[in-house]
Design a protein around this motif. Structure first.
Motif, PDB file in Angstrom:
ATOM      1  N   GLY A   1       0.798  -1.226   0.000  1.00 56.19           N
ATOM      2  CA  GLY A   1       0.000   0.000   0.000  1.00 56.19           C
ATOM      3  C   GLY A   1       0.825   1.269   0.000  1.00 56.19           C
ATOM      4  N   GLN A   2       2.151   1.141  -0.048  1.00 55.42           N
ATOM      5  CA  GLN A   2       2.980   2.352  -0.015  1.00 55.42           C
ATOM      6  C   GLN A   2       2.768   3.206  -1.265  1.00 55.42           C
ATOM      7  N   PHE A   3       2.753   4.522  -1.074  1.00 55.14           N
ATOM      8  CA  PHE A   3       2.780   5.474  -2.173  1.00 55.14           C
ATOM      9  C   PHE A   3       4.148   6.152  -2.160  1.00 55.14           C
ATOM     10  N   PHE A   4       4.784   6.153  -3.308  1.00 52.90           N
ATOM     11  CA  PHE A   4       6.135   6.686  -3.468  1.00 52.90           C
ATOM     12  C   PHE A   4       6.016   8.020  -4.193  1.00 52.90           C
ATOM     13  N   TYR A   5       6.080   9.131  -3.418  1.00 53.14           N
ATOM     14  CA  TYR A   5       5.867  10.457  -4.004  1.00 53.14           C
ATOM     15  C   TYR A   5       4.556  10.479  -4.802  1.00 53.14           C
ATOM     16  N   ASN A   6       3.506   9.986  -4.154  1.00 53.36           N
ATOM     17  CA  ASN A   6       2.141   9.950  -4.708  1.00 53.36           C
ATOM     18  C   ASN A   6       1.961   8.927  -5.830  1.00 53.36           C
ATOM     19  N   HIS A   7       2.914   8.057  -6.034  1.00 51.73           N
ATOM     20  CA  HIS A   7       2.783   6.989  -7.026  1.00 51.73           C
ATOM     21  C   HIS A   7       2.618   5.657  -6.300  1.00 51.73           C
TER      22      HIS A   7
ATOM     23  N   TYR B   1      11.609   5.554 -11.920  1.00 52.03           N
ATOM     24  CA  TYR B   1      11.587   6.757 -11.081  1.00 52.03           C
ATOM     25  C   TYR B   1      12.886   7.551 -11.217  1.00 52.03           C
ATOM     26  N   ILE B   2      12.749   8.860 -11.225  1.00 55.03           N
ATOM     27  CA  ILE B   2      13.911   9.749 -11.311  1.00 55.03           C
ATOM     28  C   ILE B   2      13.918  10.705 -10.121  1.00 55.03           C
ATOM     29  N   ASP B   3      15.083  10.816  -9.474  1.00 54.15           N
ATOM     30  CA  ASP B   3      15.315  11.797  -8.414  1.00 54.15           C
ATOM     31  C   ASP B   3      16.482  12.674  -8.865  1.00 54.15           C
ATOM     32  N   ILE B   4      16.271  13.989  -8.904  1.00 57.63           N
ATOM     33  CA  ILE B   4      17.309  14.917  -9.360  1.00 57.63           C
ATOM     34  C   ILE B   4      17.736  15.812  -8.202  1.00 57.63           C
ATOM     35  N   GLU B   5      19.034  15.862  -7.979  1.00 55.82           N
ATOM     36  CA  GLU B   5      19.605  16.838  -7.048  1.00 55.82           C
ATOM     37  C   GLU B   5      20.613  17.668  -7.843  1.00 55.82           C
ATOM     38  N   TYR B   6      20.259  18.927  -8.097  1.00 58.03           N
ATOM     39  CA  TYR B   6      21.165  19.757  -8.900  1.00 58.03           C
ATOM     40  C   TYR B   6      21.855  20.794  -8.027  1.00 58.03           C
ATOM     41  N   HIS B   7      23.077  21.130  -8.418  1.00 61.07           N
ATOM     42  CA  HIS B   7      23.908  22.064  -7.677  1.00 61.07           C
ATOM     43  C   HIS B   7      23.975  23.386  -8.441  1.00 61.07           C
ATOM     44  N   THR B   8      23.821  24.488  -7.756  1.00 62.76           N
ATOM     45  CA  THR B   8      23.780  25.771  -8.433  1.00 62.76           C
ATOM     46  C   THR B   8      24.291  26.877  -7.528  1.00 62.76           C
TER      47      THR B   8
ATOM     48  N   TYR C   1       9.972   7.552 -18.003  1.00 70.42           N
ATOM     49  CA  TYR C   1      10.359   7.875 -16.636  1.00 70.42           C
ATOM     50  C   TYR C   1       9.293   8.712 -15.931  1.00 70.42           C
ATOM     51  N   ARG C   2       9.377   8.662 -14.596  1.00 75.60           N
ATOM     52  CA  ARG C   2       8.559   9.534 -13.745  1.00 75.60           C
ATOM     53  C   ARG C   2       9.501  10.363 -12.883  1.00 75.60           C
ATOM     54  N   LEU C   3       9.489  11.663 -13.113  1.00 77.53           N
ATOM     55  CA  LEU C   3      10.328  12.574 -12.325  1.00 77.53           C
ATOM     56  C   LEU C   3       9.585  12.878 -11.033  1.00 77.53           C
ATOM     57  N   VAL C   4      10.012  12.254  -9.928  1.00 78.12           N
ATOM     58  CA  VAL C   4       9.244  12.322  -8.686  1.00 78.12           C
ATOM     59  C   VAL C   4       9.815  13.296  -7.666  1.00 78.12           C
ATOM     60  N   ARG C   5      11.096  13.670  -7.835  1.00 77.13           N
ATOM     61  CA  ARG C   5      11.660  14.602  -6.861  1.00 77.13           C
ATOM     62  C   ARG C   5      12.743  15.446  -7.514  1.00 77.13           C
ATOM     63  N   ILE C   6      12.713  16.744  -7.199  1.00 80.55           N
ATOM     64  CA  ILE C   6      13.777  17.661  -7.595  1.00 80.55           C
ATOM     65  C   ILE C   6      14.214  18.402  -6.345  1.00 80.55           C
TER      66      ILE C   6
END
Length: 417
Positions: free
Chosen positions: A14-20, A320-327, A348-353
């Motif tokens: 029943g887990q939802f992963f970033y609403n998925h 699933y895609i998780d993006i951590e960008y440096h700026t 892909y599903r981009l679930v977190r930035i």
């Protein structure tokens, strides 16, 4: 006599992963597990807690569990499925369906009960495991997640949770040693955080500052195997026969590199200490991959474009895609769309930035990170605590977590009544 069983835990149905929904991934895992059961025909399947992700699981999650139990019973009618409640489960809820479970040769221990004399009911926690000829080949001591309200205050040896946990283990193991025969194995199944266990960022904290992590000294040498649940990384704790099976799917991006598995255990108490147990880690195929992309923006775009192509038509099956960008500068308003456009189409599903501001070397400032992930109650409390200028205080955080557990327990009690 020899006993063979599978050890698994932390399904989090029943887990939802970033609403998925993870329904498809769990369906694939359970289908794979049924194939292993059909092939190897173990005497028992041990599920060491956190069967569901929340105390009020959706009907689809409950249906997944009960359909699995029915299918497993069809494939291996002699196999027993033994389950305990974890800290994510409602112990009362999973015990309420005992008549249904009996039809599938399954048993669940959700909470610690007291007998008519007000003492711990140890009999309920000792589950026999039978072979195909109905001979008892092992005893499983089943300890669900131990909530202080259930085990403290019984006598002078249970004044707090630590003394109560020690007392419960001592009494239960002593009783089991009296009951078992030399040719029978002793297995202890528990949902707990053990000292030395390696955590991920997806486990709900049940200890603070490691001060309440349990010691393996609780386990008597007479115990042939300890089947643990709670930590999601498969691992041994101190000794070969004390193990976390880990979760069957990655429950956060920090678990991308975990080798998810079910532990296939064979015990023969009549053998010498070195050969009385055998273990095989059966690797679980990953049905949906997770990708963590990190770096400066130009590098992130390059990595995204280099990802494997090929459309996946069903959105629930996409990776699933998780993006951590440096700026060094604030992001552009349409950055998310740019990132989406850089991804290969319909795969892909981009679930977190999340963004991490890089300080210049001259400033020598620490990195600051902003995440779009919804905060947990613990993180939200910590943010408010820090915002008010208070220093880190483990005792206060421990009290807060205790309040959360009390609130969950009250909700369970209301549902039970």
């Amino acid at each position: 006599m020899t006993v063979r069983f599978f050890h698994t835990s932390d399904w989090h149905l029943g887990q939802f992963f970033y609403n998925h929904s993870r329904h498809y991934e769990h369906k694939q895992f359970l289908g794979w597990l049924l194939q292993q059961i059909k092939l190897k025909q173990p005497h028992a399947l041990l599920i060491a807690g956190d069967i569901f992700d929340v105390i009020n699981p959706a009907s689809a999650a409950q249906k997944q569990l009960y359909q699995f139990l029915a299918d497993a019973h069809d494939l291996a009618p002699h196999m027993q499925t033994l389950m305990i409640a974890g800290n994510h489960d409602s112990g009362y809820r999973i015990e309420q369906v005992e008549p249904l479970l009996e039809k599938y040769n399954a048993k669940t221990i959700g909470v610690i009960h007291k007998n008519a004399e007000g003492q711990l009911d140890l009999d309920r926690l000792m589950l026999p495991i039978y072979d195909e000829n109905k001979n008892i080949v092992a005893w499983c001591l089943a300890l669900p997640f131990l909530r202080p309200a259930e085990i403290t205050g019984i006598n002078e040896q249970t004044t707090n949770s630590q003394t109560a946990i020690a007392y419960l283990h001592q009494q239960l193991i002593a009783e089991a040693k009296k009951r078992k025969k030399p040719e029978q194995a002793l297995i202890l199944m528990s949902h707990a955080h053990m000292q030395g266990g390696e955590t991920s960022d997806s486990e709900r904290p049940i200890i603070i500052g490691n001060e309440e992590a349990l010691s393996t000294a609780l386990f008597d040498d007479a115990i042939d195997y300890v089947a643990l649940g709670h930590l999601h990384k498969p691992q041994k704790v101190g000794q070969e026969h004390i193990r976390y099976s880990g979760s069957p799917i990655p429950l956060s991006f920090s678990e991308i590199n975990y080798k998810h598995q079910v532990v296939d255990v064979t015990l023969n108490p009549n053998q010498s200490d070195t050969s009385r147990y055998q273990f095989e880690a059966i690797g679980i195929p990953r049905s949906i991959h997770l990708h963590k992309i990190k770096g400066e923006l130009n590098d992130v775009f390059t990595q995204l474009k280099a990802l494997p192509h090929g459309e996946i038509s069903n959105i629930d099956h996409r990776e699933y895609i998780d993006i951590e960008y440096h700026t060094l500068t604030p992001p552009q308003p349409n950055l998310r769309q740019q990132l989406e456009d850089a991804l290969p189409k319909n795969r892909y599903r981009l679930v977190r930035i999340s963004r991490q501001y890089l300080a210049t070397e001259q400033q020598g400032e620490a990195h600051a990170q902003t995440s779009l992930e919804p905060p947990t109650p613990e993180k939200l409390f910590q943010q408010i605590w820090d915002k008010n200028g208070y220093s880190t205080d483990d005792a206060v955080l421990k009290d807060f977590l205790s309040l959360i557990q009390d609130a969950e327990k009250s909700l369970e009690d209301e549902q039970h009544n």
